[in-house]
Design a protein around this motif. Structure first.
Motif, PDB file in Angstrom:
ATOM      1  N   TYR A  20       0.784  -1.297  -0.058  1.00 11.76           N
ATOM      2  CA  TYR A  20       0.002   0.174  -0.050  1.00 11.76           C
ATOM      3  C   TYR A  20       0.847   1.384   0.118  1.00 11.76           C
ATOM      4  CZ  TYR A  20      -3.158   3.612   1.775  1.00 11.76           C
ATOM      5  OH  TYR A  20      -3.886   4.739   2.004  1.00 11.76           O
ATOM      6  N   ALA A  21       1.974   1.336   0.881  1.00 12.02           N
ATOM      7  CA  ALA A  21       2.785   2.539   1.092  1.00 12.02           C
ATOM      8  C   ALA A  21       3.530   2.608  -0.385  1.00 12.02           C
ATOM      9  CB  ALA A  21       4.088   2.258   1.866  1.00 12.02           C
ATOM     10  N   THR A  22       4.135   1.617  -1.041  1.00 12.77           N
ATOM     11  CA  THR A  22       4.649   1.667  -2.331  1.00 12.77           C
ATOM     12  C   THR A  22       3.721   2.077  -3.484  1.00 12.77           C
ATOM     13  OG1 THR A  22       6.078  -0.075  -1.681  1.00 12.77           O
ATOM     14  CG2 THR A  22       5.941   0.456  -4.228  1.00 12.77           C
ATOM     15  N   TYR A  23       2.548   1.654  -3.655  1.00 10.61           N
ATOM     16  CA  TYR A  23       1.609   2.162  -4.587  1.00 10.61           C
ATOM     17  C   TYR A  23       1.198   3.474  -4.349  1.00 10.61           C
ATOM     18  CZ  TYR A  23      -2.997   2.901  -6.478  1.00 10.61           C
ATOM     19  OH  TYR A  23      -4.137   3.377  -7.053  1.00 10.61           O
ATOM     20  N   THR A  24       0.776   3.794  -2.995  1.00  9.76           N
ATOM     21  CA  THR A  24       0.196   5.447  -3.009  1.00  9.76           C
ATOM     22  C   THR A  24       1.336   6.167  -2.974  1.00  9.76           C
ATOM     23  OG1 THR A  24       0.493   4.927  -0.435  1.00  9.76           O
ATOM     24  CG2 THR A  24      -1.667   4.786  -1.560  1.00  9.76           C
ATOM     25  N   GLY A  25       2.598   5.874  -2.755  1.00 12.79           N
ATOM     26  CA  GLY A  25       3.626   6.840  -2.629  1.00 12.79           C
ATOM     27  C   GLY A  25       4.127   7.105  -4.257  1.00 12.79           C
ATOM     28  N   LEU A  26       4.170   6.231  -4.965  1.00  9.69           N
ATOM     29  CA  LEU A  26       4.346   6.261  -6.322  1.00  9.69           C
ATOM     30  C   LEU A  26       3.130   6.954  -7.171  1.00  9.69           C
ATOM     31  CD1 LEU A  26       5.885   2.627  -7.175  1.00  9.69           C
ATOM     32  CD2 LEU A  26       6.989   4.983  -7.190  1.00  9.69           C
ATOM     33  N   VAL A  27       1.956   6.683  -6.611  1.00 10.78           N
ATOM     34  CA  VAL A  27       0.809   7.438  -7.156  1.00 10.78           C
ATOM     35  C   VAL A  27       1.045   9.122  -7.150  1.00 10.78           C
ATOM     36  CG1 VAL A  27      -1.567   8.069  -6.383  1.00 10.78           C
ATOM     37  CG2 VAL A  27      -1.028   5.835  -7.071  1.00 10.78           C
ATOM     38  N   TYR A  28       1.568   9.317  -5.977  1.00  7.73           N
ATOM     39  CA  TYR A  28       1.889  10.815  -5.741  1.00  7.73           C
ATOM     40  C   TYR A  28       3.260  11.251  -6.479  1.00  7.73           C
ATOM     41  CZ  TYR A  28      -2.423  11.398  -3.214  1.00  7.73           C
ATOM     42  OH  TYR A  28      -3.872  11.455  -2.984  1.00  7.73           O
ATOM     43  N   LEU A  29       4.230  10.421  -6.602  1.00  8.18           N
ATOM     44  CA  LEU A  29       5.441  10.861  -7.431  1.00  8.18           C
ATOM     45  C   LEU A  29       5.489  10.857  -8.643  1.00  8.18           C
ATOM     46  CD1 LEU A  29       8.574  11.005  -6.912  1.00  8.18           C
ATOM     47  CD2 LEU A  29       8.681   8.562  -7.175  1.00  8.18           C
ATOM     48  N   SER A  30       4.498  10.049  -9.491  1.00 12.82           N
ATOM     49  CA  SER A  30       4.397  10.337 -10.652  1.00 12.82           C
ATOM     50  C   SER A  30       3.758  11.458 -11.386  1.00 12.82           C
ATOM     51  CB  SER A  30       3.409   9.000 -11.307  1.00 12.82           C
ATOM     52  OG  SER A  30       2.037   9.240 -10.754  1.00 12.82           O
ATOM     53  N   PRO A  31       3.153  12.338 -10.683  1.00 10.08           N
ATOM     54  CA  PRO A  31       2.680  13.492 -11.047  1.00 10.08           C
ATOM     55  C   PRO A  31       3.640  14.551 -11.603  1.00 10.08           C
ATOM     56  CG  PRO A  31       1.124  12.850  -9.461  1.00 10.08           C
ATOM     57  CD  PRO A  31       2.096  12.019  -9.550  1.00 10.08           C
ATOM     58  N   LEU A  32       5.013  14.258 -10.940  1.00  6.93           N
ATOM     59  CA  LEU A  32       6.170  15.186 -11.149  1.00  6.93           C
ATOM     60  C   LEU A  32       6.551  14.947 -12.810  1.00  6.93           C
ATOM     61  CD1 LEU A  32       7.959  17.124  -9.305  1.00  6.93           C
ATOM     62  CD2 LEU A  32       9.490  14.945  -9.254  1.00  6.93           C
ATOM     63  N   MET A  33       6.594  13.824 -13.003  1.00  7.51           N
ATOM     64  CA  MET A  33       7.053  13.381 -14.472  1.00  7.51           C
ATOM     65  C   MET A  33       5.714  13.671 -15.313  1.00  7.51           C
ATOM     66  SD  MET A  33       8.953  12.834 -16.700  1.00  7.51           S
ATOM     67  CE  MET A  33      10.550  12.034 -15.759  1.00  7.51           C
ATOM     68  N   GLY A  34       4.433  13.576 -14.903  1.00  5.61           N
ATOM     69  CA  GLY A  34       3.303  13.911 -15.915  1.00  5.61           C
ATOM     70  C   GLY A  34       3.031  15.472 -16.027  1.00  5.61           C
ATOM     71  N   GLY A  35       3.468  16.190 -14.942  1.00  4.48           N
ATOM     72  CA  GLY A  35       3.479  17.318 -15.139  1.00  4.48           C
ATOM     73  C   GLY A  35       4.440  18.180 -15.963  1.00  4.48           C
ATOM     74  N   TYR A  36       5.669  17.759 -16.135  1.00  8.30           N
ATOM     75  CA  TYR A  36       6.624  17.888 -16.734  1.00  8.30           C
ATOM     76  C   TYR A  36       6.179  17.866 -18.454  1.00  8.30           C
ATOM     77  CZ  TYR A  36      11.225  17.468 -19.588  1.00  8.30           C
ATOM     78  OH  TYR A  36      11.924  17.434 -20.427  1.00  8.30           O
ATOM     79  N   LEU A  37       5.637  16.391 -18.594  1.00  3.30           N
ATOM     80  CA  LEU A  37       5.310  16.112 -20.000  1.00  3.30           C
ATOM     81  C   LEU A  37       4.508  17.035 -20.647  1.00  3.30           C
ATOM     82  CD1 LEU A  37       5.614  12.227 -19.716  1.00  3.30           C
ATOM     83  CD2 LEU A  37       7.445  13.910 -20.923  1.00  3.30           C
ATOM     84  N   ALA A  38       3.383  17.246 -19.753  1.00  5.44           N
ATOM     85  CA  ALA A  38       2.535  18.173 -20.132  1.00  5.44           C
ATOM     86  C   ALA A  38       2.848  19.384 -20.421  1.00  5.44           C
ATOM     87  CB  ALA A  38       1.154  18.242 -19.030  1.00  5.44           C
ATOM     88  N   ASP A  39       3.597  20.067 -19.579  1.00  4.19           N
ATOM     89  CA  ASP A  39       4.172  21.402 -19.792  1.00  4.19           C
ATOM     90  C   ASP A  39       5.007  21.474 -21.013  1.00  4.19           C
ATOM     91  OD1 ASP A  39       3.074  22.667 -17.571  1.00  4.19           O
ATOM     92  OD2 ASP A  39       4.567  22.426 -16.264  1.00  4.19           O
ATOM     93  N   ARG A  40       5.790  20.362 -21.441  1.00  2.12           N
ATOM     94  CA  ARG A  40       6.725  20.686 -22.217  1.00  2.12           C
ATOM     95  C   ARG A  40       6.093  19.892 -23.896  1.00  2.12           C
ATOM     96  NH1 ARG A  40      11.700  21.749 -23.549  1.00  2.12           N
ATOM     97  NH2 ARG A  40      13.040  20.405 -24.774  1.00  2.12           N
ATOM     98  N   TYR A  41       5.259  18.945 -23.884  1.00  7.10           N
ATOM     99  CA  TYR A  41       4.948  18.293 -24.945  1.00  7.10           C
ATOM    100  C   TYR A  41       3.745  18.117 -25.064  1.00  7.10           C
ATOM    101  CZ  TYR A  41      10.218  16.702 -24.485  1.00  7.10           C
ATOM    102  OH  TYR A  41      11.181  16.851 -24.533  1.00  7.10           O
ATOM    103  N   LEU A  42       2.750  17.584 -24.195  1.00  9.97           N
ATOM    104  CA  LEU A  42       1.543  17.136 -24.770  1.00  9.97           C
ATOM    105  C   LEU A  42       0.455  18.609 -24.240  1.00  9.97           C
ATOM    106  CD1 LEU A  42       1.486  13.739 -22.628  1.00  9.97           C
ATOM    107  CD2 LEU A  42       1.705  14.162 -25.273  1.00  9.97           C
ATOM    108  N   GLY A  43       0.538  19.226 -23.554  1.00 11.13           N
ATOM    109  CA  GLY A  43      -0.402  20.073 -23.118  1.00 11.13           C
ATOM    110  C   GLY A  43      -1.259  19.193 -22.077  1.00 11.13           C
TER     111      GLY A  43
END
Length: 467
Positions: A39-62
């Motif tokens: 549970y800790a690993t899953y929920t931790g990564l759930v909140y870590l992945s937005p770091l990359m998702g935000g970057y890709l949206a700002d730079r490439y995807l919108g």
């Protein structure tokens, strides 16, 4: 429209979260420590992945394309949860999909408000009610199906909810004007949809590849202490960011903008202490409800997952009141700065753990306690959350420079990643020490709130009157 999109997405997330730990313990044969670790690993990564998702949206995807990629990927993950053999694949898809979805829908909402609009905090609080409407319905529907009919019916219901959220967002595109696009586009074309479907489908082989590699790198990674892990993640991201970002864009950040970014990082550190306690809801509090709470009322046994509906119901009922309070406060002579609101939330959270520590003491003596104990714990935690979470989210959209808005929301969620990971491992970390879990959380929550109050003057200078 964004309220309803977020409502259905959160229905899917919280439906799955309400079932995960008790499913692992009662159906998959996990012991308590291993269930909390997953549970800790899953929920931790759930909140870590937005770091990359935000970057890709700002730079490439919108933002719009990123939200749709995230929604489709999460739908695949929820339906995969209906099959026991696909457990880890499903969790991986949910982690990645959330990374694309979560930072961008909040950033998209922020872009619809003018700078210094006094309605912003109230608007984010109503948006937060969408989050919690979905979170309230999830344990009642997905939780009931999972516990009473079959675990995988509950997980499939979460997938249906995600599909409803996607449909809502697709049908409401015209309401957003040109918000959420890179450049001058005003609508999604066939090429955009092809990109969305290819990227979403491509997440399946990506997750399978990562799972294969994890058998080799997992033991090495597990050997690092938590601060080292976080430092490695930040270092990797910093290298990716500064090696790919055009130099002229980096130089456009003014001194004031850097000050505001520093303020976001400082307050992000403090909210770790809040979410580390709050996120016990899906772990130790869920197990307390399952094993140490007398859930019988008359001839009916309250499903364990129903206790997780108390918090979102409280948010839906109290949210309008808090939105009114913050809006009126912003217009008065005694307007509270954001750090003070957040500090109050931390202190109230700590009071909830005072109640929880008393309940644990009684349960250790008598075996079980009445459901009213958890009710009051969740009520206090809800009030604390309303003081901290929506105004914190609003604060990031105020302080972050527009060109890195989604990225900074990803940084904000990095604090949640650290907190969720600590939440799941905290019981094991404290084992053998002189600190009982809930007593420790009383001190960490109230103590962090007091320190945040003390440094508020410094933070106000760094924010330059923006929050």
């Amino acid at each position: 429209m964004l309220f309803l999109t977020e409502m259905w997405e959160r229905f899917s997330y919280y439906g799955m979260r309400a079932l995960l730990v008790i499913y692992l313990v009662n159906a998959q044969g996990y012991d308590r420590a291993n269930a909390l670790a997953l549970y800790a690993t899953y929920t931790g990564l759930v909140y870590l992945s937005p770091l990359m998702g935000g970057y890709l949206a700002d730079r490439y995807l919108g933002k719009r394309k990123a939200i749709l990629v995230g929604g489709f990927t999460m739908a695949l993950g929820h339906f995969a949860m209906a099959f026991p053999a696909f457990l880890h694949l499903a969790l991986g898809l949910l982690i990645i999909g959330n990374g694309f979805f979560k930072p961008n829908i909040g950033s998209l909402l922020g872009s619809l408000y003018r700078e210094n609009d006094p309605r912003r905090d109230g608007g984010f609080t109503f948006f937060y009610m969408g989050v919690n409407t979905g979170a309230f319905l999830a344990p009642l529907i997905a939780g009931t199906l999972g516990e009473k009919v079959g675990w995988h019916y509950g997980f499939a219901a979460a997938g249906v909810g995600m599909c409803c959220g996607l449909l809502q967002f697709v049908l409401g595109q015209k309401k957003l004007g040109n918000a959420g696009f890179i450049g001058d586009k005003t609508s999604l074309d066939k090429t955009d949809w092809l990109h969305i479907l290819l990227i979403s489908g491509g997440m399946i082989p990506l997750v399978l590849a990562v799972l294969s590699l994890w058998s080799m790198i997992g033991p090495v990674w597990s050997g690092f202490i938590f601060p080292v892990k976080m430092a490695i993640v930040l270092a990797i991201f910093a290298v990716l960011w500064f090696s790919n970002k055009p130099k002229e864009n980096v130089e456009k950040l003014t001194t004031e903008e850097w000050h505001r970014i520093i303020a976001i990082f400082i307050m992000g550190f403090f909210v770790i202490f809040f979410w580390m306690g709050f996120e016990q809801a899906g772990g130790t509090l869920s197990l307390f409800a399952d094993k140490q709470t007398d859930r019988h009322v008359g001839g009916w046994e309250i499903p364990t997952s129903y206790f997780q509906a108390i918090n979102p119901l409280g948010i839906v009922l109290l949210g309008p009141i808090m939105a009114f309070i913050w809006t009126r406060n912003a217009q008065s002579r005694f307007s509270l700065p954001t750090p003070v609101k957040m500090a109050i939330g931390m202190i109230i959270l700590g009071l909830g753990f005072v109640v929880m520590a008393m309940a644990q003491g009684k349960a250790d003596v008598s075996g079980t306690v009445g459901p009213q104990w958890l009710f009051f714990v969740y009520l206090l935690h809800t009030i604390g959350e309303l003081c901290l979470s929506p105004v914190g989210l609003s604060m990031v959209t105020k302080l972050a420079p527009a060109r890195v808005g989604a990225l900074m929301l990803g940084v904000w969620y990095l604090a949640n990643a650290a907190a969720n990971t600590l939440a799941g491992f905290l019981e094991e970390i404290l084992k053998g020490s002189s600190f009982p879990l809930f007593g420790f959380l009383v001190v960490s929550s109230i103590g962090a709130g007091i320190v945040l109050l003390m440094i508020t003057p410094l933070l106000k200078k760094l924010m330059h009157g923006k929050a």
